[in-house]
Each structure stands twice: as C-alpha cells, then as structure tokens.
Scaffold this motif. Structure first.
Motif, PDB file in Angstrom:
ATOM      1  N   ALA B 244       0.803  -0.918   0.392  1.00 57.56           N
ATOM      2  CA  ALA B 244       0.139  -0.530  -0.479  1.00 57.56           C
ATOM      3  C   ALA B 244       1.157   1.414   0.063  1.00 57.56           C
ATOM      4  O   ALA B 244       0.730   2.263  -0.961  1.00 57.56           O
ATOM      5  N   ASP B 245       2.019   0.812   1.177  1.00 52.86           N
ATOM      6  CA  ASP B 245       2.804   2.222   0.567  1.00 52.86           C
ATOM      7  C   ASP B 245       3.275   2.609  -0.526  1.00 52.86           C
ATOM      8  O   ASP B 245       4.346   3.911  -1.147  1.00 52.86           O
ATOM      9  N   ARG B 246       3.475   1.697  -1.474  1.00 50.74           N
ATOM     10  CA  ARG B 246       3.606   1.721  -2.999  1.00 50.74           C
ATOM     11  C   ARG B 246       2.861   2.447  -4.079  1.00 50.74           C
ATOM     12  O   ARG B 246       2.684   2.114  -5.280  1.00 50.74           O
ATOM     13  N   GLY B 247       1.268   2.447  -2.914  1.00 52.37           N
ATOM     14  CA  GLY B 247       0.379   2.288  -4.055  1.00 52.37           C
ATOM     15  C   GLY B 247      -0.836   1.219  -5.137  1.00 52.37           C
ATOM     16  O   GLY B 247      -1.163   1.729  -6.200  1.00 52.37           O
ATOM     17  N   VAL B 248       0.055  -0.047  -3.657  1.00 52.01           N
ATOM     18  CA  VAL B 248      -0.756  -1.078  -4.656  1.00 52.01           C
ATOM     19  C   VAL B 248      -1.301  -1.572  -3.824  1.00 52.01           C
ATOM     20  O   VAL B 248      -1.298  -1.960  -2.838  1.00 52.01           O
ATOM     21  N   LEU B 249      -2.714  -1.752  -3.608  1.00 47.10           N
ATOM     22  CA  LEU B 249      -3.778  -3.009  -3.128  1.00 47.10           C
ATOM     23  C   LEU B 249      -3.494  -3.469  -3.609  1.00 47.10           C
ATOM     24  O   LEU B 249      -4.333  -4.542  -4.940  1.00 47.10           O
ATOM     25  N   ILE B 250      -2.808  -4.786  -2.686  1.00 44.55           N
ATOM     26  CA  ILE B 250      -3.618  -6.332  -3.209  1.00 44.55           C
ATOM     27  C   ILE B 250      -4.509  -7.008  -1.659  1.00 44.55           C
ATOM     28  O   ILE B 250      -4.725  -6.887  -0.686  1.00 44.55           O
ATOM     29  N   VAL B 251      -5.376  -7.567  -2.097  1.00 44.20           N
ATOM     30  CA  VAL B 251      -6.098  -8.692  -2.319  1.00 44.20           C
ATOM     31  C   VAL B 251      -6.355  -9.672  -1.937  1.00 44.20           C
ATOM     32  O   VAL B 251      -5.857 -10.128  -3.566  1.00 44.20           O
ATOM     33  N   SER B 252      -6.911 -10.315  -0.915  1.00 48.10           N
ATOM     34  CA  SER B 252      -7.312 -11.940  -1.753  1.00 48.10           C
ATOM     35  C   SER B 252      -8.227 -12.148  -2.596  1.00 48.10           C
ATOM     36  O   SER B 252      -8.869 -11.517  -3.099  1.00 48.10           O
ATOM     37  N   ALA B 253      -8.211 -13.245  -3.519  1.00 40.89           N
ATOM     38  CA  ALA B 253      -9.202 -13.314  -4.399  1.00 40.89           C
ATOM     39  C   ALA B 253     -10.274 -13.715  -3.632  1.00 40.89           C
ATOM     40  O   ALA B 253     -11.266 -13.073  -4.703  1.00 40.89           O
ATOM     41  N   GLU B 254     -10.648 -14.164  -2.812  1.00 44.79           N
ATOM     42  CA  GLU B 254     -11.435 -14.821  -1.374  1.00 44.79           C
ATOM     43  C   GLU B 254     -12.643 -12.878  -1.076  1.00 44.79           C
ATOM     44  O   GLU B 254     -13.935 -12.500  -1.797  1.00 44.79           O
ATOM     45  N   CYS B 255     -12.061 -11.665  -1.484  1.00 43.48           N
ATOM     46  CA  CYS B 255     -12.144 -10.431  -0.978  1.00 43.48           C
ATOM     47  C   CYS B 255     -12.459 -10.507  -2.082  1.00 43.48           C
ATOM     48  O   CYS B 255     -13.311  -9.479  -1.806  1.00 43.48           O
ATOM     49  N   ALA B 256     -11.654 -10.195  -3.183  1.00 39.97           N
ATOM     50  CA  ALA B 256     -12.438  -9.238  -5.097  1.00 39.97           C
ATOM     51  C   ALA B 256     -14.089  -9.891  -4.376  1.00 39.97           C
ATOM     52  O   ALA B 256     -14.843  -9.026  -4.817  1.00 39.97           O
ATOM     53  N   ALA B 257     -13.878 -11.761  -4.497  1.00 37.58           N
ATOM     54  CA  ALA B 257     -14.961 -11.561  -5.392  1.00 37.58           C
ATOM     55  C   ALA B 257     -15.949 -11.736  -4.686  1.00 37.58           C
ATOM     56  O   ALA B 257     -17.351 -11.889  -4.691  1.00 37.58           O
ATOM     57  N   ALA B 258     -16.337 -11.198  -2.872  1.00 37.21           N
ATOM     58  CA  ALA B 258     -16.352 -10.809  -1.491  1.00 37.21           C
ATOM     59  C   ALA B 258     -17.111  -9.597  -1.693  1.00 37.21           C
ATOM     60  O   ALA B 258     -18.612  -8.805  -1.858  1.00 37.21           O
ATOM     61  N   VAL B 259     -16.102  -8.564  -2.041  1.00 37.34           N
ATOM     62  CA  VAL B 259     -16.717  -7.294  -2.817  1.00 37.34           C
ATOM     63  C   VAL B 259     -17.800  -7.166  -3.653  1.00 37.34           C
ATOM     64  O   VAL B 259     -19.061  -6.944  -3.434  1.00 37.34           O
TER      65      VAL B 259
END
Lengths: 328, 413
Positions: B244-259
């Motif tokens: 996130a400090d480098r401007g990149v949001l990393i989420v899990s596949a499960e989290c992306a699907a949940a959104v």
C-alpha cells in the motif's frame, strides 16, 4: 513471532552428498580404467578411514548423539582426498590423508563454517610432508598391484613420467598435445587428469543446483585470459592457455573445491570474488614458483578468508541502511 | 511469461484439491467469532438473545460483525487463543437482511462510497486478516494498481484456484469495483503458473482491452506482499514497508469476489471459503463455511480427524497452529503430522540463503552472528523448509532476535 515449519523439502544431507558422489563417479570410473584397480583400493581405504575416524571423533571428542556420528559427506571427502594422490602412493598414504581430512573437517569457525576444505587440506599437508611421493606420477595404463602396500621403487621409476604441470615448469607445454589431456590420457593425480569426466560431473552438480556455476566459470575464464595475456616464453599461446587450464588439478579445484559450500561464501557474489582471486593467485603462484602446485594453498587461504568475504558481500536486507547491513 | 521473484521455497508436492468443487457446509453446531487482540469491541446484543443470519452482533475495531448463523447468542467467551463471540446455531438458517442490494451504477460510485459499503458489509481480506476498508485507508497517498492474489497459502491447498474457477466473474467484478474505487489504472490477477484452469477461466472472461490482466507467477511459497511486488512490479519493499505504501492494493481472490457478491446481494460477508486438507482428515475438501465455524464441526463434516494430529493454519511452511475456529485470516486448515528431521551440521549449501525472501543468510544465526538478520527476518520458514541438514533455523533466529532485543533494551524490535 514465527513458528517452525511442519514440513521439509526432500533434500537431505544424504541426498546432497549423493549428488556429489554421482558427480565424482565419472572421474572414478575413468581413473580405474587409466590407472587400474589400485585406484579402488586407495579410494576404499580413504573413504573407510574417513568414516571410521570421524565416527570416533564424533563419539569420543564431541560426544555427538548416536544418530549424527556417521556423516555421508565422509564418502565425498574421503574419495576426493584419494583422488588427489598419485596411483603409486603406498597404502598408508590414504589412511594418513583420511586422518588429515577428518581433522580439517572438524575445525569450525564460529560453530558453523568449516575453516579449511578437508580434502584440500589433506592434499596440501601430504604434499608438504611427502613431496617426493605425492609428485611421483606414472604413465597411464601402467597398472600396479592393487594390494601392494608399497610399490617397488624400481618399478615406479620404470613407468615414471613428468606431469603436464612439470612439463610447463620447464617452459614448454605437454608434448602429447591437448586432446589426451582433455580426455584423460595424461599423467597426474588420480582425479585431476580426467578433465572430460570432471566436466561431466560438474554438469550433474549444476543441474542439481549444487554449487555456483558463475564462480566456476569465472575461475576458468580468468585463468584462460591470464594465460593468454602472459604466455610462457617459448610455448605456443593456445596450447599454453589450455595446458594451464588442464594441468595441476585446476579443473578439479574449479568444479569441486570452489563449490564446497561449507568453506566458500554462501552468497553468489562472494563466491565469484573468491573464485576470481583464487584464479589470479594460482596463476601468479605458478609463474613465480614453476612446477609447484600452489592451488591447494591458495584454496586454503581462500577458505580462511571466506567468512570475511561473505560478510563484505552480503546482500543488503531491503529496508536497512547500508552501514547497518554490514555490521551484522 | 512466468514472473519470478527472489526467495521462497519451491514445493515438491502438487495440490490434489484444485480440481475438487467447493462444498457448502451450513450445518454447524456453533460459531465462534474471534475478537482481535487489543481491538475495541462494542457488542450490540445481550446474552441469550436470539439472532438471525445477518443480524448485527458487534462493532469490532470499527468494523461491524454479523451473525453467520441463526441461533442463540452466548456472549463473549475467553478461550486459549483469545476472546470470541459465541453463537449456538439452531440450524434453521433464518435470514435477516439489513442492506438493500446496490442498485446504483457502480461506475458512479467514488472511493468514499465504496469504502463505506465494504465497511458496512464487514468485508475482510484473508491474506492479511484485516478489514478491506482499513487496507483502502492506507492508500491515502493514491493507488496505482489493484492486485487480486489468487495464489494458495501452501502448495497442498487448492481453495484459491477453486474460487477463481467457480467464481471467476465475481473475482474480476470485485477487482473492477476496487479499480473504480481507487481510480487505479490497472488490475492484476496473480496466480501460480501451473494453474492452467485458473488461467483459462480468467482468459474466458477478460477482453483484450480489459483493465484487468493476468500475471502468472513462479511456483514458490510464501506469496507475501514482498514476493508479489517483486514478481509483478520488480519493486523491492523495505523491512516495514507494505504494498500500500507503494500505491498497490493487494487483496485475496476471496476478498475480491466478496466485494462483488456482497455489494450485488446486499448481504454482509457471512461465509468464508476455506480448504481442509492433510493426511489427518478422512477426506480433504474445498468448503464454503459460515465465519467462525469450529475446526471440530468442519472435521466432523469431513468424516472425522485422526486423534492427536495437529492442525496447521494456512501453511505447513510457516507451521502456525490453527485456532479453534475459522477467522478472518483463515484460508486453509491442514491436518498433518509434523515432519521431523534429525539435526546434522551445516554443509553450507546456501539453500537457506537462496530461499530467504529478504536476502538474509539464515545460517549465520548458527554462529551467533546476524543480529540485523534476526531483526529483518519475516519468519516465513522457507529457510528451514529447504535446509537439508534439518537445522532449526527459525527458532535459532528467534533466539537471536530475543538476545538482540535484550542487548538493545527491547525498544528496537
């Protein structure tokens, strides 16, 4: 705070030692063909005594627990120690070499790094103590009795010839040419002559990711360049370049001694630097002291310096200051 | 092209579970909702109050927690590994709907609105165990990329691959929503190079001009922020630096699907996708379970667990013991006997140095050196996994770290 892994990779100490033995197998087979069954006797004695002596050292000196008294690497070190001897050596020589090997194997720096490469230490000590015997080479395919404790001096003299390194000490190159040297039809210690077999073994080692191919390449390339840049006075340059590379355990050192993890820097940059310095020192040594096998002593010096080289060349941990990373 | 990164351990075994469909487990006796340590928790229920699936339970660290089952709320209970809200299930699955499905055009929503939605829906990221809104909060400096980490937490797992195959549209949709929210220009779906079915599933739904692209990674574990950033963007994160400090949001596949799923349905994130594998379980499976389902209930559903077999959470490499229930950071349970290896002297093969994701030489800890190394160690366990001599490097580094802390008065760590 982390916890310990619940699984381990399939690589074990035994599998790593086996890889080294497989890499040495072509050399051993070729040496038996060239020098006869006496090679097997010398190797068996060296390996057997390495195991036996190390067992006693572990059990009585270090009081090691029952499971770790037998180290599979004794087979590698014992075999290498025997391969750095001439075939005409008496049968007590591998026993003494095994003793030197085990002694060096158990000298550690800060409980982790070995100070000296065991078989190089053994070869260096034997060369210092019994220089005449250790540099007495006989011609290929002259088979001696496998079980003679000491080979008759007259018989040795009958088949005695100069090694390529001894030829070069006189300012000329090996008269039989490069191809016999490359294939292994030349004289020298049991393991150093089979250049092709050593190279085959190195392919296996590097395929198994054992050792640093860059370090070995740097060493060979630098020897090549130096020999080309500073040729012998009346030797043909190309012959001299390859002659330098193929003589005096140079390839054995490049493949095995420079890739001994316990005595060389663990990081790639450190190994390359050590390999480069070794190449320069060995070449300079040969120029200054013609005919003297300085490779063993240079490797021992490199071993002793390795912890410091490793410290200087340690990669910077991301997010730390340069000064802090070096202070360790 | 396969993207490579330094460090990590390449596993020898391959997952047998990527081909198994996700099963749904609804019949659980109770759920235990973990309250993170030091988190402020305000409970909205009284003890023995009846709850429905979807009822508000508590506000924990600013994130609402909802009941994943219908039943009787038992209150806050202290267990060995922390405090939990316990709800005994009546197995009826009565459902309460608090939010309406999102009917607005997602393209019209901004960062604040989407962040508010994911906060209200209680969406958490299983990679970090943190609520998604908190991860988004860290992007105040701007976001350039969104990465959906579709890799597994361990080589034996297959749940992320199944999520990607079965919920491919949701994963891509979730990444697109996050792209919209963060104004990032490109989304990346990162998965192991060997997962060909995952690749096929994604490529089927991604057009040539899609802002979301696939990234095939070298198969090495662990896939942490550092590994992903190095593999995808050739960026080297510092010791205390996050993606996130480098401007990149990393989420899990499960989290992306949940959104995507939660915003589309209006239901909070009540279920988790996890795997339960290993020799210690009657049959391994990929599962959809209510949040907080106990390990015991899942093991019973799968035919029982061998007695005294330890259960590890997420990865054998790290060897973290599982808690009693499914938490926000649970991706898999692995029931397996701990492999032991007899310790022998170091052979200096350098395997530990090659496996270290933070470029340490872990074997230095043997000689008592490497205080800096001990501080920088992230404890992934890759070095000890690959060590052929069976040296307990992780515990040695931990000891070195403790000694360094004592020497420096403990304030540096």
């Amino acid at each position: 705070m982390s916890v310990m892994p619940a699984a381990h990779s399939g690589e074990t100490r035994l599998s790593k030692a086996s890889d080294r033995l497989i890499a040495l197998l072509p050399v051993l087979i070729w040496s038996v063909y060239i020098f006869g069954a006496r090679v097997i006797t010398l190797c068996a004695l060296s390996v057997g005594f390495c195991f036996g002596l190390d067992y006693f050292v572990q059990r009585y000196a270090f009081r090691a627990p029952a499971g770790v008294r037998t180290d599979p690497y004794n087979a590698v070190y014992g075999l290498c120690a025997a391969l750095l001897m001439p075939v005409a050596a008496p049968l007590w020589a591998p026993v003494l070499a095994a003793a030197f090997t085990v002694a060096a194997k158990n000298i550690h720096y800060r409980d982790t790094r070995r100070v000296f490469n065991p078989y190089i230490f053994s070869a260096a000590a034997m060369n210092l103590l019994f220089r005449g015997m250790m540099t007495c080479y006989t011609r290929p395919l002259a088979y001696f009795n496998a079980f003679s404790f000491v080979i008759d001096g007259g018989l040795i003299e009958k088949y005695r010839v100069l090694s390529p390194l001894q030829y070069m000490a006189g300012g000329s190159v090996y008269e039989d040419g490069l191809l016999p040297q490359f294939i292994g039809f030349s004289q020298g210690t049991i393991g150093e002559i089979a250049i092709l077999a050593l190279m085959l073994g190195s392919v296996w080692m590097f395929l198994r990711r054992d050792g640093n191919v860059l370090g070995t390449f740097t060493f060979c390339a630098l020897i090549f360049v130096l020999a080309y840049a500073f040729p012998s006075k009346d030797a043909e340059p190309v012959y001299y370049v390859f002659g330098t590379l193929f003589s005096g355990a140079m390839i054995f050192i490049a493949v095995h001694a420079l890739n001994d993890g316990a005595t060389m820097p663990m990081n790639s940059l450190g190994r390359v630097i050590v390999a480069a310095v070794c190449a320069v020192l060995i070449f300079a040594g040969r120029k200054i002291f013609p005919g003297f096998e300085c490779g063993y002593y240079v490797i021992l010096a490199a071993n002793a310096a390795s912890p410091f080289v490793e410290k200087l060349t340690r990669p910077r941990v991301p997010g730390t200051k340069k000064k802090a990373a070096k202070s360790g | 092209m396969i993207l490579k990164f330094p460090g990590g351990a390449a596993p020898e075994q391959k997952s047998q579970y990527a081909g198994k469909r996700i099963e749904e487990l609804t019949d659980c006796s109770a759920v235990c909702l973990k309250i993170p340590e030091n988190a402020e928790a305000r409970c909205g229920l009284r003890e023995n109050e009846t709850v429905d699936r979807g009822s508000f339970v508590a506000l924990v660290g600013g994130t609402p927690v909802y009941s994943p089952v219908s039943g009787l709320f038992q209150g806050r209970v202290s267990m060995n590994d922390g405090d939990y809200y316990v709800i005994v299930s009546d197995r009826r699955l009565r459902e309460q709907r608090i939010f309406e499905p999102e009917t607005r055009d997602l393209r019209s929503l901004g960062f604040a609105e989407i962040q508010k939605s994911v906060r209200e829906l209680g969406i958490t990221d299983s990679r970090s165990g943190l609520p998604l809104w908190k991860l988004m909060e860290r992007l105040r400096g701007g976001c350039r990329r969104v990465v959906a980490d579709c890799t597994e937490s361990d080589a034996v797992c297959g749940i992320s691959a199944r999520i990607c195959i079965e919920k491919c549209v949701s994963v891509i949709g979730g990444v697109k929503i996050l792209l919209r929210a963060t104004s990032a220009s490109r989304g990346v779906l990162a998965f192991e190079a060997g997962k060909t079915r995952v690749r096929e599933a994604f490529e089927k739904h991604l057009g040539a001009d899609s802002p979301v692209v696939c990234a095939r990674l070298q198969e090495k574990y662990p896939y942490n922020d550092r590994a992903l950033m190095n593999a995808i963007y050739l960026a080297e994160l510092g010791r205390n630096e996050t993606a996130a400090d480098r401007g990149v949001l990393i989420v899990s596949a499960e989290c992306a699907a949940a959104v995507y799923d939660c915003m589309a349905s209006g239901m909070p994130m009540l279920d988790r996708y996890i795997g339960f594998y290993g020799d210690g379980i009657a049959r391994g499976a990929n599962l959809k379970v209510p949040c907080g389902t106990t390990v015991h209930d899942i093991a019973e559903y799968l035919g029982g667990r061998a007695r005294k077999t330890p259960v590890f959470e997420n990865s054998l490499l790290n060897g973290a013991p599982a808690g009693g229930a499914v938490t926000a950071s649970t991706r898999a349970f692995i029931a397996q006997e701990k492999q032991k290896r007899r310790r022998t002297p170091c052979i200096g093969c350098g395997a530990c140095a090659a496996a270290c994701p933070v470029k340490l030489i872990p074997a230095e800890a043997l000689g008592g050196a490497g205080a800096e190394a001990a501080r920088a160690c992230i404890g992934c366990g890759a070095c000890e996994y690959v060590c052929p001599s069976g040296i307990p490097l992780v515990s040695m580094i931990n000891k070195r770290r403790a000694r360094a802390a004592e020497e420096k008065g403990g304030d540096e760590l």
